[in-house]
Scaffold this motif. Structure first.
Motif, PDB file in Angstrom:
ATOM      1  N   LYS A  59       0.823  -1.224   0.008  1.00 23.72           N
ATOM      2  CA  LYS A  59       0.007  -0.168   0.070  1.00 23.72           C
ATOM      3  C   LYS A  59       0.867   1.362   0.102  1.00 23.72           C
ATOM      4  O   LYS A  59       1.677   1.245   0.931  1.00 23.72           O
ATOM      5  CB  LYS A  59      -0.938  -0.040   1.138  1.00 23.72           C
ATOM      6  N   GLY A  60       0.463   2.149  -0.861  1.00 19.50           N
ATOM      7  CA  GLY A  60       1.258   3.273  -1.146  1.00 19.50           C
ATOM      8  C   GLY A  60       2.468   3.483  -2.016  1.00 19.50           C
ATOM      9  O   GLY A  60       3.178   4.554  -2.110  1.00 19.50           O
ATOM     10  N   GLN A  61       2.795   2.183  -2.406  1.00 22.31           N
ATOM     11  CA  GLN A  61       3.941   2.021  -3.443  1.00 22.31           C
ATOM     12  C   GLN A  61       3.534   2.561  -4.554  1.00 22.31           C
ATOM     13  O   GLN A  61       2.533   2.561  -5.262  1.00 22.31           O
ATOM     14  CB  GLN A  61       4.255   0.523  -3.582  1.00 22.31           C
ATOM     15  N   VAL A  62       4.565   3.363  -5.378  1.00 20.91           N
ATOM     16  CA  VAL A  62       4.461   3.758  -7.027  1.00 20.91           C
ATOM     17  C   VAL A  62       4.241   2.888  -7.815  1.00 20.91           C
ATOM     18  O   VAL A  62       5.140   1.925  -7.929  1.00 20.91           O
ATOM     19  CB  VAL A  62       5.463   4.738  -7.096  1.00 20.91           C
ATOM     20  N   VAL A  63       3.079   2.763  -8.427  1.00 20.31           N
ATOM     21  CA  VAL A  63       2.975   1.600  -9.520  1.00 20.31           C
ATOM     22  C   VAL A  63       2.930   2.319 -11.020  1.00 20.31           C
ATOM     23  O   VAL A  63       3.157   1.724 -12.060  1.00 20.31           O
ATOM     24  CB  VAL A  63       1.704   1.167  -9.377  1.00 20.31           C
ATOM     25  N   ALA A  64       2.964   3.749 -10.912  1.00 17.33           N
ATOM     26  CA  ALA A  64       3.026   4.420 -12.273  1.00 17.33           C
ATOM     27  C   ALA A  64       3.347   5.700 -12.087  1.00 17.33           C
ATOM     28  O   ALA A  64       3.118   6.307 -11.058  1.00 17.33           O
ATOM     29  CB  ALA A  64       1.684   4.390 -12.969  1.00 17.33           C
ATOM     30  N   ARG A  65       4.129   6.417 -12.976  1.00 18.72           N
ATOM     31  CA  ARG A  65       4.537   7.790 -13.063  1.00 18.72           C
ATOM     32  C   ARG A  65       3.873   8.451 -14.455  1.00 18.72           C
ATOM     33  O   ARG A  65       4.096   7.830 -15.494  1.00 18.72           O
ATOM     34  CB  ARG A  65       5.689   8.025 -13.084  1.00 18.72           C
ATOM     35  N   LEU A  66       3.296   9.731 -14.022  1.00 18.59           N
ATOM     36  CA  LEU A  66       3.133  10.719 -15.252  1.00 18.59           C
ATOM     37  C   LEU A  66       4.247  11.602 -15.683  1.00 18.59           C
ATOM     38  O   LEU A  66       4.956  11.790 -14.931  1.00 18.59           O
ATOM     39  CB  LEU A  66       1.815  11.356 -15.051  1.00 18.59           C
ATOM     40  N   GLN A  92       0.853  15.367  -8.433  1.00 10.65           N
ATOM     41  CA  GLN A  92      -0.029  14.007  -8.635  1.00 10.65           C
ATOM     42  C   GLN A  92       0.446  13.278  -9.868  1.00 10.65           C
ATOM     43  O   GLN A  92      -0.147  12.856 -10.390  1.00 10.65           O
ATOM     44  CB  GLN A  92      -1.560  14.429  -8.796  1.00 10.65           C
ATOM     45  N   MET A  93       1.884  13.415 -10.000  1.00 11.51           N
ATOM     46  CA  MET A  93       2.538  12.597 -11.113  1.00 11.51           C
ATOM     47  C   MET A  93       2.700  11.113 -10.530  1.00 11.51           C
ATOM     48  O   MET A  93       3.152  10.403 -11.605  1.00 11.51           O
ATOM     49  CB  MET A  93       3.737  13.361 -11.494  1.00 11.51           C
ATOM     50  N   GLU A  94       2.550  10.976  -9.483  1.00 12.85           N
ATOM     51  CA  GLU A  94       2.618   9.333  -9.064  1.00 12.85           C
ATOM     52  C   GLU A  94       1.197   8.975  -8.612  1.00 12.85           C
ATOM     53  O   GLU A  94       0.466   9.438  -8.056  1.00 12.85           O
ATOM     54  CB  GLU A  94       3.620   9.348  -7.989  1.00 12.85           C
ATOM     55  N   VAL A  95       1.127   7.540  -9.219  1.00  9.42           N
ATOM     56  CA  VAL A  95      -0.126   6.543  -8.874  1.00  9.42           C
ATOM     57  C   VAL A  95       0.458   5.670  -7.980  1.00  9.42           C
ATOM     58  O   VAL A  95       1.207   4.949  -8.250  1.00  9.42           O
ATOM     59  CB  VAL A  95      -0.605   6.009 -10.420  1.00  9.42           C
ATOM     60  N   MET A  96      -0.327   5.585  -6.798  1.00 10.01           N
ATOM     61  CA  MET A  96      -0.064   4.712  -5.726  1.00 10.01           C
ATOM     62  C   MET A  96      -0.872   3.572  -5.827  1.00 10.01           C
ATOM     63  O   MET A  96      -2.087   3.720  -6.042  1.00 10.01           O
ATOM     64  CB  MET A  96      -0.047   5.427  -4.322  1.00 10.01           C
ATOM     65  N   ALA A  97      -0.342   2.387  -5.175  1.00 12.87           N
ATOM     66  CA  ALA A  97      -1.171   1.227  -4.723  1.00 12.87           C
ATOM     67  C   ALA A  97      -2.223   1.563  -3.622  1.00 12.87           C
ATOM     68  O   ALA A  97      -1.543   1.744  -2.714  1.00 12.87           O
ATOM     69  CB  ALA A  97      -0.275   0.391  -4.664  1.00 12.87           C
ATOM     70  N   PRO A  98      -3.394   1.275  -3.943  1.00 10.67           N
ATOM     71  CA  PRO A  98      -4.200   1.409  -2.572  1.00 10.67           C
ATOM     72  C   PRO A  98      -4.327   0.360  -1.763  1.00 10.67           C
ATOM     73  O   PRO A  98      -4.897   0.470  -0.669  1.00 10.67           O
ATOM     74  CB  PRO A  98      -5.653   1.434  -3.469  1.00 10.67           C
ATOM     75  N   ALA A  99      -3.508  -0.767  -2.092  1.00 11.55           N
ATOM     76  CA  ALA A  99      -3.513  -1.782  -0.900  1.00 11.55           C
ATOM     77  C   ALA A  99      -2.349  -2.641  -1.338  1.00 11.55           C
ATOM     78  O   ALA A  99      -1.843  -2.747  -2.415  1.00 11.55           O
ATOM     79  CB  ALA A  99      -4.832  -2.610  -0.877  1.00 11.55           C
TER      80      ALA A  99
END
Length: 395
Positions: free
Chosen positions: A74-81, A203-210
C-alpha cells in the motif's frame, strides 16, 4: 415393343430420382442436451482499482508503469506521469505573468506622461486666466469696445479650456486604471494556469491502494496502458485483486449464445489443469455482443461465472479456462437437426414423408441448440422427414 417398354422404364426412373436422392431421417424420442462452449480467463471477484489521480486537469502522458503481476504494498508507486508538459505550462504561464507586469509598468509610465501633459497644460491655462482677469477692464475710456469684447471672449475661452483639462484629467485617470485592471485580469488567468500545473505536478505518481498483486487492465484501446499513452483523470490502469475469491470472465460467439442467461450451471477447466473440473453458475450476461478486439469483425457475448470454490494454489488472475454452459436438458423428446426445420413469417414446418411422397407438415418448435431443435408438436416417433427441401412437395 421392347424398345418402348425400356423407354417408359427410363422415364419412370428419372421421375423418381429426385425423391430418392433426398436425405431423410427417422424421428425417434431421445435425450436433448443444449451445451454452450465458451472460453475466457480467471479474474478476481473483488479488486481495488488503481486509477489516475482524480484532481488532474487535462490529458496526461504516462511515462512509466509497473509490470503486470508485480507484488506491491500500500502506497507504493506503480505508475508515473510525465511532468515535463506541466513544468513547461507553468513556465510559459509565469513568463506571461512577468511579461504583463513589464507591460503594466510601461503603460503606467505612458499614462503618467499624458497626465503630466494635461496637468502642465491646465497650469499654463490657469496662469493665463489669472492674468486675463487681473488686467481686464471694461472702461471705454481705456479700451475700445472691440478690445473689451475680445478680452471677454478670451476669458470665456480660457474658462472652457480649464474645464476641458479638468475633464481630460479625469478621463486619463480612468483610462489608466482600466488598462491596469485589464493587465491584472490577464495575469490572474495565467496565475490560474500556474496553479493548475503546480497541482498536477503534485499528482504525477500513482500509488497502490492496498497490498497485493498489481494487475494491468485493458483501456479504451483494448490493451493495457504502456509508456507514452495518454491518460485522463480517474482513468483505471490496473487493479489490486483479492485472489482469495476468483470468478471467470468468458466469451461465446454471438451465433452460439442462444439461451444463455443468469443462473445456468457451468463446468470449467483450467487449460493448465484439464483434469480438474470447476463448477459454477452464470452470474452476469452483457446485454450487447461486441468484438473482443478492435480489429475483429466477429461479435461475442461476454458473461461472468461465479465459482463454487477457489483453489489459490492453481487459480490465478489471467489463467485461461474452457467452459461448458448447460443451457437445457430434456429426456425422451423429439428433436431434429436444425437444417430440417423451416420457418417463415412465424410459421414452422418440416417435410414429412407419406405414401412415398413428401408433404409440408406444420410443427411447433421448442428449445433450440446450435445443431438441433426440439419439436413440441407435429411429429411422432417413427415419422420420416427430409433433411432438405424436396424437389416435389404434395400440397
Amino acid at each position: 415393343m421392347t424398345r418402348s417398354l425400356m423407354l417408359l422404364l427410363l422415364l419412370a426412373g428419372c421421375s423418381q430420382a429426385p425423391q430418392e436422392q433426398v436425405l431423410t431421417l427417422a424421428v425417434e424420442p431421445q435425450t436433448f442436451t443444449h451445451i454452450i462452449d465458451a472460453h475466457g480467463q480467471l479474474e478476481p471477484a473483488q479488486a481495488k482499482t488503481v486509477s489516475v489521480p482524480g484532481g488532474l486537469r487535462g490529458p496526461q502522458s504516462l511515462s512509466w508503469v509497473a509490470e503486470n503481476f508485480t507484488p506491491v504494498t500500500k502506497g507504493q508507486v506503480v505508475a508515473r506521469l510525465d511532468g515535463q508538459r506541466q513544468q513547461l505550462d507553468a513556465s510559459l504561464a509565469q513568463f506571461e505573468i512577468d511579461k504583463l507586469a513589464l507591460d503594466g509598468q510601461l503603460q503606467q509610465g505612458r499614462d503618467q506622461v499624458q497626465l503630466n501633459e494635461i496637468l502642465s497644460g491646465r497650469q499654463v491655462t490657469g496662469e493665463e486666466r489669472e492674468l486675463a482677469e487681473r488686467f481686464h477692464s471694461d472702461d471705454p475710456r481705456v479700451y475700445s469696445r472691440i478690445e473689451i469684447i475680445d478680452n471677454m471672449r478670451n476669458r470665456d475661452y480660457l474658462d472652457a479650456k480649464l474645464g476641458y483639462f479638468d475633464w481630460d484629467e479625469g478621463e486619463q485617470r480612468n483610462r489608466s486604471q482600466a488598462e491596469q485592471q485589464l493587465i491584472e485580469l490577464k495575469q490572474q488567468g495565467h496565475r490560474s494556469k500556474v496553479q493548475t500545473a503546480t497541482q498536477n505536478l503534485k499528482q504525477m505518481e500513482v500509488m497502490a491502494p492496498a497490498d497485493g498483486l498489481f494487475v494491468l487492465v485493458n483501456g479504451f484501446q483494448g490493451r493495457p496502458a504502456i509508456s507514452g499513452d495518454m491518460v485522463w483523470s480517474g482513468m483505471a490502469i490496473g487493479k489490486i485483486p483479492d485472489v482469495s475469491k476468483m470468478e471467470a470472465r468468458l466469451w461465446v460467439l454471438e451465433s452460439e449464445a442462444a439461451g444463455l442467461r443468469v443462473g445456468l450451471p457451468v463446468e470449467l477447466y483450467l487449460d493448465a489443469y484439464p483434469d480438474r473440473p470447476i463448477n459454477g453458475k452464470v452470474s452476469r450476461v452483457e446485454a450487447l455482443a461486441k468484438p473482443k478486439d478492435n480489429d475483429s469483425p466477429v461479435n461475442y457475448f461476454a458473461f461472468n461465472v461465479e465459482l463454487d470454490e477457489t483453489d489459490t494454489e492453481v487459480m490465478f488472475p489471467g489463467r485461461e479456462v474452457t467452459a461448458r454452459v448447460r443451457v437445457g436438458h430434456q429426456e425422451q423428446v423429439v428433436s431434429i437437426p436444425n437444417q430440417a426445420l423451416f420457418q417463415k413469417e412465424g410459421q414452422a414446418w418440416v417435410y414429412l414423408k407419406q405414401d412415398g411422397r413428401f408433404i409440408k407438415q406444420p410443427v411447433t418448435p421448442g428449445d433450440r441448440s446450435l445443431n438441433r431443435s426440439v419439436i413440441v408438436s407435429g411429429l411422432n416417433g417413427g415419422d420420416v422427414i427430409a433433411l432438405a427441401k424436396p424437389a416435389e412437395v404434395a400440397l
